[in-house]
Design a protein around this motif. Sequence first.
Motif, PDB file in Angstrom:
ATOM      1  N   LEU A  73      28.547 -65.048  21.818  1.00  0.00           N
ATOM      2  CA  LEU A  73      29.459 -64.927  20.322  1.00  0.00           C
ATOM      3  C   LEU A  73      29.206 -66.605  19.691  1.00  0.00           C
ATOM      4  CD1 LEU A  73      32.371 -62.471  20.914  1.00  0.00           C
ATOM      5  CD2 LEU A  73      30.487 -62.123  19.340  1.00  0.00           C
ATOM      6  N   CYS A  74      29.726 -67.302  20.607  1.00  0.00           N
ATOM      7  CA  CYS A  74      29.731 -68.630  19.961  1.00  0.00           C
ATOM      8  C   CYS A  74      27.936 -69.430  19.759  1.00  0.00           C
ATOM      9  CB  CYS A  74      30.080 -69.532  21.202  1.00  0.00           C
ATOM     10  SG  CYS A  74      31.780 -69.592  21.319  1.00  0.00           S
ATOM     11  N   ILE A  75      27.069 -68.819  20.535  1.00  0.00           N
ATOM     12  CA  ILE A  75      25.561 -68.875  20.060  1.00  0.00           C
ATOM     13  C   ILE A  75      25.431 -68.327  18.642  1.00  0.00           C
ATOM     14  CG2 ILE A  75      23.366 -68.825  20.751  1.00  0.00           C
ATOM     15  CD1 ILE A  75      24.557 -69.139  23.564  1.00  0.00           C
ATOM     16  N   LYS A  76      25.694 -67.187  18.626  1.00  0.00           N
ATOM     17  CA  LYS A  76      25.329 -66.335  17.383  1.00  0.00           C
ATOM     18  C   LYS A  76      25.997 -67.138  16.088  1.00  0.00           C
ATOM     19  CE  LYS A  76      23.275 -63.110  15.001  1.00  0.00           C
ATOM     20  NZ  LYS A  76      21.994 -62.938  14.854  1.00  0.00           N
ATOM     21  N   SER A  77      27.246 -67.430  16.192  1.00  0.00           N
ATOM     22  CA  SER A  77      28.186 -68.062  15.361  1.00  0.00           C
ATOM     23  C   SER A  77      28.073 -69.454  14.790  1.00  0.00           C
ATOM     24  CB  SER A  77      29.445 -67.699  15.428  1.00  0.00           C
ATOM     25  OG  SER A  77      30.166 -68.304  16.524  1.00  0.00           O
ATOM     26  N   GLU A  88      35.301 -63.648  13.497  1.00  0.00           N
ATOM     27  CA  GLU A  88      36.432 -64.410  13.812  1.00  0.00           C
ATOM     28  C   GLU A  88      36.363 -65.657  14.079  1.00  0.00           C
ATOM     29  OE1 GLU A  88      37.207 -60.492  12.750  1.00  0.00           O
ATOM     30  OE2 GLU A  88      35.808 -61.053  14.435  1.00  0.00           O
ATOM     31  N   LEU A  89      34.906 -66.083  14.658  1.00  0.00           N
ATOM     32  CA  LEU A  89      34.682 -67.521  15.228  1.00  0.00           C
ATOM     33  C   LEU A  89      34.128 -68.142  14.005  1.00  0.00           C
ATOM     34  CD1 LEU A  89      33.060 -66.775  18.272  1.00  0.00           C
ATOM     35  CD2 LEU A  89      35.228 -67.477  18.031  1.00  0.00           C
ATOM     36  N   MET A  90      34.407 -67.771  12.693  1.00  0.00           N
ATOM     37  CA  MET A  90      33.941 -68.352  11.564  1.00  0.00           C
ATOM     38  C   MET A  90      34.995 -68.903  10.683  1.00  0.00           C
ATOM     39  SD  MET A  90      30.454 -68.280  11.951  1.00  0.00           S
ATOM     40  CE  MET A  90      29.828 -68.742  10.581  1.00  0.00           C
ATOM     41  N   SER A  91      34.844 -69.813   9.750  1.00  0.00           N
ATOM     42  CA  SER A  91      35.759 -70.403   8.679  1.00  0.00           C
ATOM     43  C   SER A  91      34.933 -70.294   7.501  1.00  0.00           C
ATOM     44  CB  SER A  91      36.419 -71.603   9.126  1.00  0.00           C
ATOM     45  OG  SER A  91      37.299 -71.902   8.018  1.00  0.00           O
ATOM     46  N   SER A  92      35.467 -70.644   6.453  1.00  0.00           N
ATOM     47  CA  SER A  92      34.627 -70.634   5.316  1.00  0.00           C
ATOM     48  C   SER A  92      35.009 -71.801   4.441  1.00  0.00           C
ATOM     49  CB  SER A  92      35.008 -69.702   4.269  1.00  0.00           C
ATOM     50  OG  SER A  92      36.129 -69.510   3.893  1.00  0.00           O
ATOM     51  N   LYS A  93      34.113 -72.555   3.916  1.00  0.00           N
ATOM     52  CA  LYS A  93      34.232 -73.573   2.692  1.00  0.00           C
ATOM     53  C   LYS A  93      33.805 -73.403   1.547  1.00  0.00           C
ATOM     54  CE  LYS A  93      29.915 -76.089   3.918  1.00  0.00           C
ATOM     55  NZ  LYS A  93      29.414 -77.128   4.555  1.00  0.00           N
ATOM     56  N   PHE A  94      34.479 -74.028   0.622  1.00  0.00           N
ATOM     57  CA  PHE A  94      34.394 -73.878  -0.917  1.00  0.00           C
ATOM     58  C   PHE A  94      32.845 -74.628  -1.142  1.00  0.00           C
ATOM     59  CE2 PHE A  94      38.889 -72.785  -1.337  1.00  0.00           C
ATOM     60  CZ  PHE A  94      38.638 -71.901  -2.123  1.00  0.00           C
ATOM     61  N   VAL A  95      32.014 -74.071  -2.018  1.00  0.00           N
ATOM     62  CA  VAL A  95      30.799 -74.804  -2.330  1.00  0.00           C
ATOM     63  C   VAL A  95      30.777 -74.619  -3.837  1.00  0.00           C
ATOM     64  CG1 VAL A  95      29.375 -74.487  -0.130  1.00  0.00           C
ATOM     65  CG2 VAL A  95      29.511 -72.614  -1.901  1.00  0.00           C
ATOM     66  N   VAL A  96      30.288 -75.838  -4.663  1.00  0.00           N
ATOM     67  CA  VAL A  96      30.501 -75.732  -6.096  1.00  0.00           C
ATOM     68  C   VAL A  96      28.964 -76.218  -6.836  1.00  0.00           C
ATOM     69  CG1 VAL A  96      31.279 -77.114  -8.167  1.00  0.00           C
ATOM     70  CG2 VAL A  96      32.848 -76.235  -6.267  1.00  0.00           C
ATOM     71  N   LEU A  97      28.262 -75.237  -7.241  1.00  0.00           N
ATOM     72  CA  LEU A  97      27.255 -75.589  -8.041  1.00  0.00           C
ATOM     73  C   LEU A  97      27.411 -75.909  -9.522  1.00  0.00           C
ATOM     74  CD1 LEU A  97      25.022 -72.463  -6.722  1.00  0.00           C
ATOM     75  CD2 LEU A  97      25.375 -74.891  -5.851  1.00  0.00           C
ATOM     76  N   GLY A  98      27.307 -77.223  -9.687  1.00  0.00           N
ATOM     77  CA  GLY A  98      27.378 -77.663 -11.103  1.00  0.00           C
ATOM     78  C   GLY A  98      26.256 -78.045 -12.125  1.00  0.00           C
ATOM     79  N   GLN A  99      26.305 -78.581 -13.257  1.00  0.00           N
ATOM     80  CA  GLN A  99      25.582 -79.081 -14.079  1.00  0.00           C
ATOM     81  C   GLN A  99      26.103 -80.067 -14.657  1.00  0.00           C
ATOM     82  OE1 GLN A  99      24.828 -75.329 -16.206  1.00  0.00           O
ATOM     83  NE2 GLN A  99      22.420 -75.314 -14.982  1.00  0.00           N
ATOM     84  N   GLY A 100      26.859 -81.134 -14.017  1.00  0.00           N
ATOM     85  CA  GLY A 100      27.174 -82.142 -14.662  1.00  0.00           C
ATOM     86  C   GLY A 100      28.922 -82.116 -15.108  1.00  0.00           C
TER      87      GLY A 100
END
Length: 422
Positions: free
Chosen positions: A137-141, A406-418
Amino acid sequence: MDIAAEMRAMAQAARAASRRLAAAEGSARQQALLNLAELLTARAVEIKAANARDIAAAEARGLDKARLDRLTITDGVLEAMVRGCREVAAMSDPVGEIESMKKRPNGMLVGRMRVPLGVVAMIFESRPNAVVDAGALCIKSGNAAILRGGNEAFHSIAALAATIHDALEAAGLPRQCVQVPPTADRSAVAALLKLDEFIDVVIPRGGESLIRAVVEQATMPVLKHYKGVCHAFVDQSADLERAVEIIHNAKVQRPGTCNSLECVLAHREVAARLLPKVAAKLGAAGVRFKCCPASLPLVAAACDSAEPAAQADWGCEFLGLTLAVKVVDGLDEALEHIAAHGSNHTEVILTESHPNAMRFLREADASMVAVNASTRLNDGGELGLGAEIGISTTKLHAYGPMGIMELMSSKFVVLGQGQIRQ
């Protein structure tokens, strides 16, 4: 090098390996797991020989039956490890997946990207196959893992860890992605639990005393369950023949596990018809019964292994062929008993009433709540996770069997144009 320094070096290596593993192509992580499945099959004889050494030593020390059961690598356990590796390998790659992308009024796109937790440490007892389940599970994640098993499984774990290392290296990944402390000294655990600068989370698996010790010492977050006190409430509308079979499976199939049944709550209207059948079938399998005053004569009429329950029997994790039995007036009393004595692990209702089933699902507080099914199904493999690294009853950050997500978290990602903040 002393043990504290050795554990620090191991954790540092795990941190470095975690970055490489997370950055690797999903195909490399998948190939490592396929390699592992093949190697487990090819090395079955030597793995079982290492396990036999541990079993012989454990028997000589008088290890109890439940822990011996968890220690043993049978053909079935080995096949389950192989199957779990292949199932996890076949799952979609979660690392870097972006979800919930939304456009803000200023035109920028905001989403969440799945990311590994980083370095996961697991402290566990007896069950050597946990090395493969957790490692896969750790390898996959994309997480590096430090896996410290009980001394009773030392040789089994060493053989399995060597197999994992070969599988990783054959896929072009560092062996430090999955590490096992090379010492049986207990001070290694204490040292690991202070390395929060390198280790992101620790998961203890074992008896309540082990888990509480880890919680008290750890300086990083702990995902845990203290014990599995699992109940089955037999409603007045239940199919009694099916109920008996489910109760038998939940208690007898593997009584030493955290998801085995520990208490039956029987509706008063069906107790006289249900409990003699339960007593006859489970009594023949060697089950002893701890009974409330209303259930004692009903159980005793069908077997000779019934005795009055003590207050301590309610909420007890027997981890063996002992079952508490209580007659209740209905769903309200059953839910009250579960709230008072349950452990947030697994709760089951056996019923043909849809309203009662839905109410039980809503109100019974456990990591898995089931209708007309065995408590033994609260398992990562049975629930479609491929394998599990443990079962969490803490709700933060996971609740229930812990698989890849359950071995993952998430981070915010932002795609901007200035865009700038006004």
